[in-house]
Design a protein around this motif. Structure first.
Motif, PDB file in Angstrom:
ATOM      1  N   GLN A 105      32.895  87.200  89.331  1.00  0.00           N
ATOM      2  CA  GLN A 105      32.469  86.396  88.189  1.00  0.00           C
ATOM      3  C   GLN A 105      33.626  85.596  87.641  1.00  0.00           C
ATOM      4  O   GLN A 105      33.482  84.431  87.256  1.00  0.00           O
ATOM      5  CB  GLN A 105      31.882  87.300  87.091  1.00  0.00           C
ATOM      6  CG  GLN A 105      31.325  86.528  85.901  1.00  0.00           C
ATOM      7  CD  GLN A 105      30.171  85.637  86.307  1.00  0.00           C
ATOM      8  OE1 GLN A 105      29.312  86.042  87.088  1.00  0.00           O
ATOM      9  NE2 GLN A 105      30.162  84.395  85.808  1.00  0.00           N
ATOM     10  N   ALA A 106      34.793  86.255  87.631  1.00  0.00           N
ATOM     11  CA  ALA A 106      35.985  85.537  87.167  1.00  0.00           C
ATOM     12  C   ALA A 106      36.294  84.371  88.087  1.00  0.00           C
ATOM     13  O   ALA A 106      36.654  83.272  87.646  1.00  0.00           O
ATOM     14  CB  ALA A 106      37.172  86.508  87.087  1.00  0.00           C
ATOM     15  N   VAL A 107      36.117  84.660  89.412  1.00  0.00           N
ATOM     16  CA  VAL A 107      36.350  83.558  90.373  1.00  0.00           C
ATOM     17  C   VAL A 107      35.347  82.432  90.144  1.00  0.00           C
ATOM     18  O   VAL A 107      35.699  81.251  90.137  1.00  0.00           O
ATOM     19  CB  VAL A 107      36.263  84.099  91.819  1.00  0.00           C
ATOM     20  CG1 VAL A 107      36.283  82.942  92.820  1.00  0.00           C
ATOM     21  CG2 VAL A 107      37.402  85.061  92.097  1.00  0.00           C
ATOM     22  N   VAL A 108      34.039  82.850  89.963  1.00  0.00           N
ATOM     23  CA  VAL A 108      32.997  81.829  89.709  1.00  0.00           C
ATOM     24  C   VAL A 108      33.307  81.054  88.440  1.00  0.00           C
ATOM     25  O   VAL A 108      33.220  79.820  88.393  1.00  0.00           O
ATOM     26  CB  VAL A 108      31.608  82.484  89.627  1.00  0.00           C
ATOM     27  CG1 VAL A 108      30.576  81.472  89.149  1.00  0.00           C
ATOM     28  CG2 VAL A 108      31.204  83.056  90.977  1.00  0.00           C
ATOM     29  N   ASP A 109      33.662  81.832  87.386  1.00  0.00           N
ATOM     30  CA  ASP A 109      33.987  81.161  86.122  1.00  0.00           C
ATOM     31  C   ASP A 109      35.167  80.225  86.302  1.00  0.00           C
ATOM     32  O   ASP A 109      35.177  79.098  85.779  1.00  0.00           O
ATOM     33  CB  ASP A 109      34.289  82.206  85.042  1.00  0.00           C
ATOM     34  CG  ASP A 109      33.049  82.997  84.649  1.00  0.00           C
ATOM     35  OD1 ASP A 109      31.929  82.514  84.968  1.00  0.00           O
ATOM     36  OD2 ASP A 109      33.204  84.073  84.032  1.00  0.00           O
ATOM     37  N   ASN A 110      36.152  80.701  87.028  1.00  0.00           N
ATOM     38  CA  ASN A 110      37.317  79.836  87.256  1.00  0.00           C
ATOM     39  C   ASN A 110      36.930  78.601  88.053  1.00  0.00           C
ATOM     40  O   ASN A 110      37.374  77.485  87.771  1.00  0.00           O
ATOM     41  CB  ASN A 110      38.416  80.628  87.989  1.00  0.00           C
ATOM     42  CG  ASN A 110      39.066  81.674  87.089  1.00  0.00           C
ATOM     43  OD1 ASN A 110      39.007  81.546  85.868  1.00  0.00           O
ATOM     44  ND2 ASN A 110      39.666  82.700  87.686  1.00  0.00           N
ATOM     45  N   THR A 111      36.055  78.831  89.089  1.00  0.00           N
ATOM     46  CA  THR A 111      35.608  77.690  89.900  1.00  0.00           C
ATOM     47  C   THR A 111      34.826  76.700  89.050  1.00  0.00           C
ATOM     48  O   THR A 111      35.010  75.478  89.135  1.00  0.00           O
ATOM     49  CB  THR A 111      34.736  78.183  91.065  1.00  0.00           C
ATOM     50  OG1 THR A 111      35.489  79.112  91.846  1.00  0.00           O
ATOM     51  CG2 THR A 111      34.294  77.023  91.939  1.00  0.00           C
ATOM     52  N   THR A 112      33.902  77.252  88.203  1.00  0.00           N
ATOM     53  CA  THR A 112      33.112  76.379  87.314  1.00  0.00           C
ATOM     54  C   THR A 112      34.015  75.611  86.365  1.00  0.00           C
ATOM     55  O   THR A 112      33.832  74.408  86.131  1.00  0.00           O
ATOM     56  CB  THR A 112      32.111  77.212  86.505  1.00  0.00           C
ATOM     57  OG1 THR A 112      31.256  77.916  87.408  1.00  0.00           O
ATOM     58  CG2 THR A 112      31.275  76.330  85.595  1.00  0.00           C
ATOM     59  N   ALA A 113      35.000  76.387  85.828  1.00  0.00           N
ATOM     60  CA  ALA A 113      35.923  75.719  84.905  1.00  0.00           C
ATOM     61  C   ALA A 113      36.693  74.611  85.611  1.00  0.00           C
ATOM     62  O   ALA A 113      36.888  73.504  85.075  1.00  0.00           O
ATOM     63  CB  ALA A 113      36.881  76.740  84.289  1.00  0.00           C
ATOM     64  N   VAL A 114      37.108  74.923  86.849  1.00  0.00           N
ATOM     65  CA  VAL A 114      37.846  73.912  87.619  1.00  0.00           C
ATOM     66  C   VAL A 114      36.956  72.711  87.902  1.00  0.00           C
ATOM     67  O   VAL A 114      37.357  71.556  87.742  1.00  0.00           O
ATOM     68  CB  VAL A 114      38.393  74.536  88.921  1.00  0.00           C
ATOM     69  CG1 VAL A 114      38.945  73.437  89.849  1.00  0.00           C
ATOM     70  CG2 VAL A 114      39.470  75.556  88.609  1.00  0.00           C
ATOM     71  N   ASN A 115      35.689  73.010  88.334  1.00  0.00           N
ATOM     72  CA  ASN A 115      34.752  71.912  88.618  1.00  0.00           C
ATOM     73  C   ASN A 115      34.480  71.081  87.365  1.00  0.00           C
ATOM     74  O   ASN A 115      34.412  69.850  87.407  1.00  0.00           O
ATOM     75  CB  ASN A 115      33.442  72.459  89.175  1.00  0.00           C
ATOM     76  CG  ASN A 115      33.609  73.048  90.564  1.00  0.00           C
ATOM     77  OD1 ASN A 115      34.547  72.670  91.283  1.00  0.00           O
ATOM     78  ND2 ASN A 115      32.721  73.963  90.949  1.00  0.00           N
ATOM     79  N   THR A 116      34.258  71.806  86.243  1.00  0.00           N
ATOM     80  CA  THR A 116      34.016  71.096  84.979  1.00  0.00           C
ATOM     81  C   THR A 116      35.201  70.227  84.619  1.00  0.00           C
ATOM     82  O   THR A 116      35.062  69.075  84.187  1.00  0.00           O
ATOM     83  CB  THR A 116      33.732  72.096  83.850  1.00  0.00           C
ATOM     84  OG1 THR A 116      32.598  72.887  84.207  1.00  0.00           O
ATOM     85  CG2 THR A 116      33.468  71.370  82.538  1.00  0.00           C
ATOM     86  N   LEU A 117      36.369  70.817  84.799  1.00  0.00           N
ATOM     87  CA  LEU A 117      37.578  70.055  84.496  1.00  0.00           C
ATOM     88  C   LEU A 117      37.696  68.836  85.400  1.00  0.00           C
ATOM     89  O   LEU A 117      38.010  67.734  84.943  1.00  0.00           O
ATOM     90  CB  LEU A 117      38.808  70.962  84.653  1.00  0.00           C
ATOM     91  CG  LEU A 117      40.169  70.307  84.330  1.00  0.00           C
ATOM     92  CD1 LEU A 117      40.180  69.798  82.902  1.00  0.00           C
ATOM     93  CD2 LEU A 117      41.294  71.290  84.582  1.00  0.00           C
ATOM     94  N   GLN A 118      37.416  69.065  86.693  1.00  0.00           N
ATOM     95  CA  GLN A 118      37.470  67.941  87.622  1.00  0.00           C
ATOM     96  C   GLN A 118      36.440  66.875  87.248  1.00  0.00           C
ATOM     97  O   GLN A 118      36.723  65.676  87.280  1.00  0.00           O
ATOM     98  CB  GLN A 118      37.231  68.446  89.050  1.00  0.00           C
ATOM     99  CG  GLN A 118      38.382  69.269  89.618  1.00  0.00           C
ATOM    100  CD  GLN A 118      38.061  69.813  91.002  1.00  0.00           C
ATOM    101  OE1 GLN A 118      36.891  69.886  91.385  1.00  0.00           O
ATOM    102  NE2 GLN A 118      39.093  70.206  91.732  1.00  0.00           N
ATOM    103  N   SER A 119      35.190  67.348  86.896  1.00  0.00           N
ATOM    104  CA  SER A 119      34.144  66.403  86.490  1.00  0.00           C
ATOM    105  C   SER A 119      34.545  65.651  85.230  1.00  0.00           C
ATOM    106  O   SER A 119      34.330  64.437  85.109  1.00  0.00           O
ATOM    107  CB  SER A 119      32.829  67.150  86.259  1.00  0.00           C
ATOM    108  OG  SER A 119      31.841  66.270  85.778  1.00  0.00           O
ATOM    109  N   THR A 120      35.138  66.429  84.289  1.00  0.00           N
ATOM    110  CA  THR A 120      35.585  65.789  83.050  1.00  0.00           C
ATOM    111  C   THR A 120      36.650  64.746  83.332  1.00  0.00           C
ATOM    112  O   THR A 120      36.635  63.638  82.775  1.00  0.00           O
ATOM    113  CB  THR A 120      36.121  66.843  82.075  1.00  0.00           C
ATOM    114  OG1 THR A 120      35.096  67.802  81.815  1.00  0.00           O
ATOM    115  CG2 THR A 120      36.566  66.195  80.773  1.00  0.00           C
TER     116      THR A 120
END
Length: 711
Positions: A105-120
């Protein structure tokens, strides 16, 4: 588990007991053996007894059972240890799984955060690029609006200037003296002097200026619009040198339109009877005027520009409108001698804002009577002679006739846009009123109170205003129009018409609305106007058009077969006796008559009844001059600018077929440059009069136009 081991041990013990029992039983007796001589053997030693064997087996089995029990106990202990180890392992696995899930979940959250950051980051980059583009576009737009504004801004109002500059010409084969606009009702008849002459005029007077002002509020939009050209004529305007013509008001109005599509408009505008492009509009760009260069358009076109106040409610496909508009009565009448006079308007009031000038005042001098004059000759003899008594009356023609209007014209219209074309139906309601003077007639004006020398009776009663009364009539008509695409965006067909009593002024020819009947009262003329239009756009820059239309005024012959007396003619001089009966009145007295004594005076023939034209288009109207070339007129000793034209035939109809094209040389943000040619074939026909003599005139007309429009 213990139960299973105990069950297995019991089963083993049972099987062993069965086997032991089988071994202990006696065997079956063997078959008898052959008898041989027995050999003596040694006797075997004695074996354990059965009891001993059973005890031994029991001992062994007990040992096995005890061993199994011990083994089972060990196994139970091991199983419990294994179960505990398994439980511990499962707990450890669960903890590991939970830890792994948390890690995942931490990896997923980190991936989502990274993706969100990249999208942002991507959005920020896109927004930055878009913002840069928007800023660039807005900057370019602002620069364009500063350098090339489509509208001007004044406080909270947008101002849009418009108009065009025009260079135009017209050539007519029959002269009218009318410049670019065609006075259809004044096209010359065949016998007129002007019919043998052509005319050419060049003009820039149709050039136009306009200004639209718009202000938006939270409840709707307010508009003000002004449009003018130079087709007005000042008192001193002429073509001699400066060609200085005056600016004239075309339309000027104010409007308010709510967000719920109620519209209120007041001012000078196109009449509600005029065809619109879509819905009901007062905007000049939305009025479906014919595409002609001629500013009087084409016969049969229904239009006016006049004061009006209208209310319009619009829906998606239908609009309803009602208007009160400025009235004006067009009146033409032939009057017999004893037809009463009436007053229904004037030339305008001095000191007012209407033109009070008279364009012509034509004197008519006639013999009103004869008087007796005694003249002494050289021998001292006195003789009576007849002396004519002259009188002069003036026939005035006003530059503009202003009718005294009882009420505004009321017009109602429904416009429908069903998706295929534009359709309209409208009605016009009008009134007209006047004051009729039964005691004032042509005969009373010319000869009122004068006695006939032969009869001793008054030729005509003296004019009097006694008995004058007010009179009014109702007028109006129904009309409609349609404009449909035969080939979308390429070919369009249109038709328009108006019919009714007293609606002549709404047609392009402006034929008369009313005439006078035998009592001097207003009588409506039945009018018809109709127009067919075909417009084609082969290319976006090229437009072709063709129009055919006409205006008609019905015959109102109110003199034929009536009891109306004709106008009295000039008197004849007669010599009548001083003593009644001494001799008969005579135009050539003898010496005896003179010796008997007498006096000269005027005598009138009894006017014929029902032989003088009354109304409009009367069959008794003399049109004899329509078949002959008119003699030129004069003013004092001057000639040249006074063409003759004594044909009095009243217009029955004017028809015109006209067509042309418009070509856009350029159309873009820098304006519009257009060129046009128009040809028109017009025919004017008059009602036939006495002897069946009618009148007709044909004119061929050519226009050119070169215009630049503001963008």
């Amino acid at each position: 588990m213990n139960f299973k081991l105990k069950s297995a041990a019991a089963s083993v013990l049972a099987i062993s007991m069965v086997a032991l029992s089988a071994n202990a039983s006696d065997p079956a007796p063997p078959p008898p053996a052959k008898k041989h001589p027995a050999a003596k053997k040694a006797k075997p030693p004695a074996g354990p007894t059965t009891e001993e064997l059973i005890q031994s087996l029991r001992h062994d089995m007990q040992g096995q059972i005890d061993g199994l029990k011990n083994d089972l106990a060990d196994k139970d202990s091991q199983l419990k240890a294994a179960q505990q180890a398994a439980a511990n392992a499962q707990a450890a696995a669960d903890r590991a799984n939970a830890a792994a899930s948390a890690q995942n979940q931490a990896v997923v959250d980190n991936t989502t955060a990274v993706n969100t950051l990249q999208s942002t980051v991507t959005d920020l980059k896109g927004n930055q690029a878009s913002l840069a583009t928007t800023v660039s576009d807005e900057t370019a737009k602002i620069k364009k609006e500063i350098d090339n504004p489509t509208v001007l801004h004044y406080k909270g109002v947008t101002l849009t200037p418009g108009g065009f500059a025009a260079a135009e010409t017209v050539y007519r084969t029959k002269a009218t003296g009318g410049d670019i606009p065609t006075a259809f009702s004044a096209l010359p008849y065949e016998g007129a002097d002007a019919y043998s002459l052509s005319e050419f005029y060049g003009s820039g007077r149709q050039s136009r200026i306009s200004l639209d002002a718009a202000g938006k509020t939270n409840w709707g939009t307010m508009h003000g619009y002004y449009e003018a050209d130079w087709l007005g004529t000042g008192i001193t305007s002429n073509n001699n040198q400066s060609n200085s013509y005056v600016l004239r008001q075309r339309v000027i109005w104010a409007s308010a339109e709510t967000n719920s599509r109620w519209k209120f408009v007041g001012g000078q505008m196109w009449s509600l009877a005029t065809e619109d492009r879509k819905g009901i509009s007062n905007d000049s760009a939305d009025i479906m005027t014919p595409l002609t260069i001629d500013p009087n358009y084409v016969t049969g076109f229904v239009w006016t520009r006049q004061y009006g106040f209208r209310v319009v409610k619009s829906f998606n496909h239908v609009s309803f409108g009602i208007a009160a508009e400025n009235p004006q009565l067009l009146y033409t009448a032939s009057l017999a001698g004893n037809t009463p006079y009436a007053v229904l308007g004037s030339a305008g009031a001095n000191g007012g804002n209407y033109n009070a000038a008279v364009s012509a005042s034509v004197p008519t001098t006639y013999i009103q009577n004869y008087s007796n004059q005694a003249v002494a000759d050289s021998g001292g003899f006195t003789a009576n002679i007849s002396v004519p008594v002259y009188n002069t009356i003036y026939a005035n023609t006003n530059i503009t006739n202003i009718s005294f209007n009882q009420a505004p014209d009321i017009i109602a219209k429904v416009a429908i846009d069903p998706g295929w074309g534009h359709w309209e139906i409208f009605g016009i309601g009008r009134t007209a009123h006047e004051t009729v003077y039964p005691g004032v007639t042509t005969n009373s004006v010319k000869y009122g109170g004068i006695k006939d020398i032969a009869t001793g009776l008054a030729v005509a009663a003296s004019s009097t205003t006694a008995g004058a009364y007010a009179n009014s009539i109702d007028l109006g008509g129904l009309g409609g129009s349609l404009r449909v695409p035969l080939i979308p965006n390429v070919l369009t067909f249109g038709a328009k018409g108006l019919f009714g009593p007293g609606v002549g002024r709404y047609g392009a020819t402006t034929l008369s609305d009313t005439t006078a009947n035998a009592a001097g009262e207003l009588e409506p003329i039945h009018n018809v106007s109709g127009l067919f239009t075909l417009e084609a756009n082969p290319t976006p820059r090229f437009t072709l058009y063709f129009n055919y239309g006409g205006d008609y005024a019905g015959r109102e012959d109110l003199g034929t077969g009536s009891t109306i007396a004709s106008t009295l003619g000039s008197p004849t001089a007669e010599f009548c006796p001083t003593t009644k009966g001494a001799f008969g009145c005579t135009t050539a007295p003898t010496a005896a008559d003179v010796a008997a004594g007498g006096t000269w005076g005027g005598h009138w023939s009894t006017p014929a009844v029902g032989t003088t034209a009354v109304g409009y288009g009367s069959r008794l109207l003399s049109n004899s001059a329509c078949n002959t070339l008119a003699a030129p007129g004069y003013s004092g000793s001057s000639t040249g600018y006074y063409p003759g034209g004594s044909c009095g035939a009243q217009t029955r109809d004017v028809q015109e077929a006209t067509g042309g094209y418009w070509y856009d040389i350029y159309k873009g943000e820098h304006g519009r440059l257009r060129q046009s040619v128009q040809y028109g074939y017009a025919v004017r026909e008059g009602w036939s009069g006495a002897g069946g003599i009618g009148a007709k005139g044909i004119d061929n007309m050519f226009w050119t136009s070169f215009r630049y429009y503001l963008p």
